[in-house]
Design a protein around this motif. Structure first.
Motif, PDB file in Angstrom:
ATOM      1  N   LEU A  90       0.449   8.031 -17.167  1.00 34.57           N
ATOM      2  CA  LEU A  90       0.087   6.971 -16.088  1.00 34.57           C
ATOM      3  C   LEU A  90       0.553   7.572 -14.795  1.00 34.57           C
ATOM      4  CD1 LEU A  90       0.375   3.509 -17.625  1.00 34.57           C
ATOM      5  CD2 LEU A  90      -1.446   4.977 -17.766  1.00 34.57           C
ATOM      6  N   TYR A  91      -0.159   7.232 -13.765  1.00 37.35           N
ATOM      7  CA  TYR A  91       0.367   7.477 -12.382  1.00 37.35           C
ATOM      8  C   TYR A  91       0.500   6.177 -11.685  1.00 37.35           C
ATOM      9  CZ  TYR A  91      -1.430  11.985 -13.741  1.00 37.35           C
ATOM     10  OH  TYR A  91      -1.408  13.385 -14.476  1.00 37.35           O
ATOM     11  N   LEU A  92       1.631   5.760 -11.485  1.00 38.90           N
ATOM     12  CA  LEU A  92       1.628   4.653 -10.535  1.00 38.90           C
ATOM     13  C   LEU A  92       2.154   5.034  -9.035  1.00 38.90           C
ATOM     14  CD1 LEU A  92       2.297   1.600 -10.376  1.00 38.90           C
ATOM     15  CD2 LEU A  92       4.436   1.796 -11.223  1.00 38.90           C
ATOM     16  N   ARG A  93       1.216   4.468  -8.144  1.00 36.54           N
ATOM     17  CA  ARG A  93       1.610   4.962  -6.740  1.00 36.54           C
ATOM     18  C   ARG A  93       1.518   4.021  -5.808  1.00 36.54           C
ATOM     19  NH1 ARG A  93       2.119   9.536  -3.709  1.00 36.54           N
ATOM     20  NH2 ARG A  93       1.171   9.526  -1.779  1.00 36.54           N
ATOM     21  N   GLY A  94       2.360   3.650  -4.995  1.00 37.58           N
ATOM     22  CA  GLY A  94       2.249   2.852  -3.890  1.00 37.58           C
ATOM     23  C   GLY A  94       1.436   3.614  -2.606  1.00 37.58           C
ATOM     24  N   MET A  95       0.756   2.709  -2.099  1.00 42.51           N
ATOM     25  CA  MET A  95       0.117   3.446  -0.835  1.00 42.51           C
ATOM     26  C   MET A  95       0.989   3.511   0.464  1.00 42.51           C
ATOM     27  SD  MET A  95      -2.682   3.882  -2.304  1.00 42.51           S
ATOM     28  CE  MET A  95      -3.659   4.279  -1.189  1.00 42.51           C
ATOM     29  N   ASN A  96       2.161   2.990   0.445  1.00 37.28           N
ATOM     30  CA  ASN A  96       3.136   2.985   1.564  1.00 37.28           C
ATOM     31  C   ASN A  96       4.578   2.822   1.232  1.00 37.28           C
ATOM     32  OD1 ASN A  96       4.819   2.559   4.044  1.00 37.28           O
ATOM     33  ND2 ASN A  96       3.072   2.275   5.143  1.00 37.28           N
TER      34      ASN A  96
END
Length: 173
Positions: A90-96
């Protein structure tokens, strides 16, 4: 030039359709919160993680994501987490990274409050509250967690040695 563009397009089409041709599902993008006025399908990070499949991307819009519950890995209750990832790939990424905050304080409290009454010490355990980890990756290879902040995940008296990590990747303790 035209031939090169057609070959390039054919390669892109082949890469995008290959998983479906092999009977595999293509990766999906699951969105949490809102980003640039586009509302995501999920309001909590954990709900999106639960819905995700390997190779999916979970994109998290700016916001203060309080932990209203906790999850523990199957077979153990010693490692409660606000966000638990047990699926590989999985790839968990915040946008900022400055405005996507996984927050260990109770709902209704100010963002990342240091007030004692605002703290979420996690589920009950023998000897007191167990404490809480923030985002925990448990026995799941090839998981990426990027571009977000966490605050106020505290150890408890019932499990202080195993909790209190903002982000934690655990290969199985």
């Amino acid at each position: 030039m035209r031939r090169a563009a057609l070959v390039g397009l054919a390669i892109v089409v082949a890469l995008v359709t290959a998983p479906a041709a092999l009977g595999e599902s293509a990766p999906h993008v699951l969105r949490v919160g809102s980003y640039h006025g586009v509302r995501g399908q999920f309001s909590s990070i954990q709900t999106a993680v639960n819905a995700a499949k390997p190779d999916d991307w979970i994109l998290v819009g700016p916001g203060d994501y309080k932990t209203t519950s906790s999850s523990t890995p199957s077979g153990t209750s010693d490692f409660p987490a606000g966000v638990l990832i047990t699926k590989a790939g999985l790839y968990l990424r915040g946008m900022n990274r400055n405005t996507v905050i996984v927050d260990g304080t109770k709902p209704g409290s100010p963002k990342c409050s240091s007030g004692a009454a605002d703290q979420n010490f996690g589920p009950s355990a023998s000897g007191g509250p167990a404490g809480l980890n923030g985002v925990m990756v448990w026995k799941a290879p090839d998981v990426w967690v990027q571009n977000m902040t966490a605050c106020n995940f505290l150890g408890g008296s019932g499990g202080a040695a195993r909790t209190g990590n903002e982000f934690w990747c655990n290969g199985g303790a």
